[in-house]
Design a protein around this motif. Structure first.
Motif, PDB file in Angstrom:
ATOM      1  N   THR A   1       0.850  -1.186   0.000  1.00  0.00           N
ATOM      2  CA  THR A   1       0.000   0.000   0.000  1.00  0.00           C
ATOM      3  C   THR A   1       0.888   1.240   0.000  1.00  0.00           C
ATOM      4  O   THR A   1       2.029   1.190   0.472  1.00  0.00           O
ATOM      5  CB  THR A   1      -0.907   0.011   1.241  1.00  0.00           C
ATOM      6  N   PRO A   2       0.417   2.357  -0.526  1.00  0.00           N
ATOM      7  CA  PRO A   2       1.236   3.571  -0.513  1.00  0.00           C
ATOM      8  C   PRO A   2       1.609   4.016   0.893  1.00  0.00           C
ATOM      9  O   PRO A   2       2.659   4.581   1.108  1.00  0.00           O
ATOM     10  CB  PRO A   2       0.349   4.612  -1.200  1.00  0.00           C
ATOM     11  N   ALA A   3       0.742   3.752   1.877  1.00  0.00           N
ATOM     12  CA  ALA A   3       1.048   4.151   3.247  1.00  0.00           C
ATOM     13  C   ALA A   3       2.253   3.381   3.778  1.00  0.00           C
ATOM     14  O   ALA A   3       3.109   3.932   4.456  1.00  0.00           O
ATOM     15  CB  ALA A   3      -0.154   3.928   4.140  1.00  0.00           C
ATOM     16  N   ALA A   4       2.340   2.072   3.459  1.00  0.00           N
ATOM     17  CA  ALA A   4       3.471   1.275   3.926  1.00  0.00           C
ATOM     18  C   ALA A   4       4.755   1.744   3.272  1.00  0.00           C
ATOM     19  O   ALA A   4       5.807   1.806   3.907  1.00  0.00           O
ATOM     20  CB  ALA A   4       3.228  -0.200   3.632  1.00  0.00           C
ATOM     21  N   THR A   5       4.701   2.084   1.988  1.00  0.00           N
ATOM     22  CA  THR A   5       5.893   2.579   1.302  1.00  0.00           C
ATOM     23  C   THR A   5       6.339   3.905   1.900  1.00  0.00           C
ATOM     24  O   THR A   5       7.519   4.134   2.128  1.00  0.00           O
ATOM     25  CB  THR A   5       5.598   2.749  -0.203  1.00  0.00           C
ATOM     26  N   GLY A   6       5.403   4.783   2.189  1.00  0.00           N
ATOM     27  CA  GLY A   6       5.750   6.069   2.796  1.00  0.00           C
ATOM     28  C   GLY A   6       6.343   5.917   4.178  1.00  0.00           C
ATOM     29  O   GLY A   6       7.275   6.626   4.537  1.00  0.00           O
ATOM     30  N   GLN A   7       5.812   4.976   4.951  1.00  0.00           N
ATOM     31  CA  GLN A   7       6.346   4.752   6.293  1.00  0.00           C
ATOM     32  C   GLN A   7       7.754   4.179   6.221  1.00  0.00           C
ATOM     33  O   GLN A   7       8.623   4.563   7.005  1.00  0.00           O
ATOM     34  CB  GLN A   7       5.425   3.809   7.060  1.00  0.00           C
ATOM     35  N   PHE A   8       8.003   3.264   5.274  1.00  0.00           N
ATOM     36  CA  PHE A   8       9.343   2.700   5.132  1.00  0.00           C
ATOM     37  C   PHE A   8      10.345   3.792   4.758  1.00  0.00           C
ATOM     38  O   PHE A   8      11.449   3.862   5.308  1.00  0.00           O
ATOM     39  CB  PHE A   8       9.337   1.595   4.065  1.00  0.00           C
TER      40      PHE A   8
END
Length: 200
Positions: free
Chosen positions: A5-12
């Motif tokens: 998900t884009p949220a997981a990529t942003g958090q990473f």
């Protein structure tokens, strides 16, 4: 459809950038090298290598000394990560422990641990925190003759051209009575015009 998900990529990405900032504020690589140097020094005196059907025991009479040196190197490496103000002490102690490990612990863990601890100690001693960069002052530009920008202050103490009226520009005098950098009267020693100097 992607499982990410884009949220997981942003958090990473955010965590990676936070780690990069944390790593840049301390002697990270010096601590890592010192910790990696302590592992073979502590491990090899207690290891049994299998070469075919032959078991090779490398235990020495100073096995406890090797374990102490290895554990101290790991502790010094961790302290460099979390207590960066002890970097000089930790670096010098790591270099001394690496040198002591040569006669005590199988040539310093077959020179692997010795070299890693030596390089890490040197990096810790030579590391210095980065200086905060001061913001550069903003340059002020005014419109000169022909629309050419003129800086707020000219070299040699001369002031910027001041406009008196439409289409006329007057160059103000500096403190020594001579004009700015375009003064060709020969009275300014700064521009060296005609080789003449002011008599004072």
């Amino acid at each position: 459809m992607s499982a990410e998900t884009p949220a997981a990529t942003g958090q990473f990405t955010r965590r990676r950038l936070q780690f990069r900032v944390w790593r840049g504020q301390r002697p990270f690589w010096a601590g890592l090298f010192i910790m990696l140097g302590g592992l073979p020094i502590a491990y090899f005196p207690y290891a049994n290598l299998q070469i075919g059907h032959l078991t090779l025991a490398m235990a020495t009479t100073a096995g406890a000394g090797s374990l102490i040196i290895g554990v101290l190197l790991v502790v010094l490496g961790v302290s460099l990560w979390f207590q960066k103000h002890v970097r000089v002490f930790a670096g010098v102690a790591a270099i001394l422990l690496a040198l002591v490990s040569i006669p005590v612990s199988n040539l310093g863990g077959f020179l692997i641990g010795f070299l890693l601890a030596l390089v890490g100690g040197a990096m810790a001693v030579s590391w210095a925190p980065g200086a905060e960069s001061a913001p550069e002052p903003a340059r002020q530009f005014g419109a000169g003759r022909g629309g050419v920008p003129v800086s707020g202050g000219a070299p040699g103490g001369a002031d910027a051209p001041a406009e008196e009226g439409p289409g006329t520009t007057v160059l103000s005098k500096s403190r020594d009575g001579a004009g700015g950098p375009n003064d060709l009267s020969g009275t300014s020693p700064a521009n060296g015009a005609n080789g003449r100097h002011s008599a004072g």
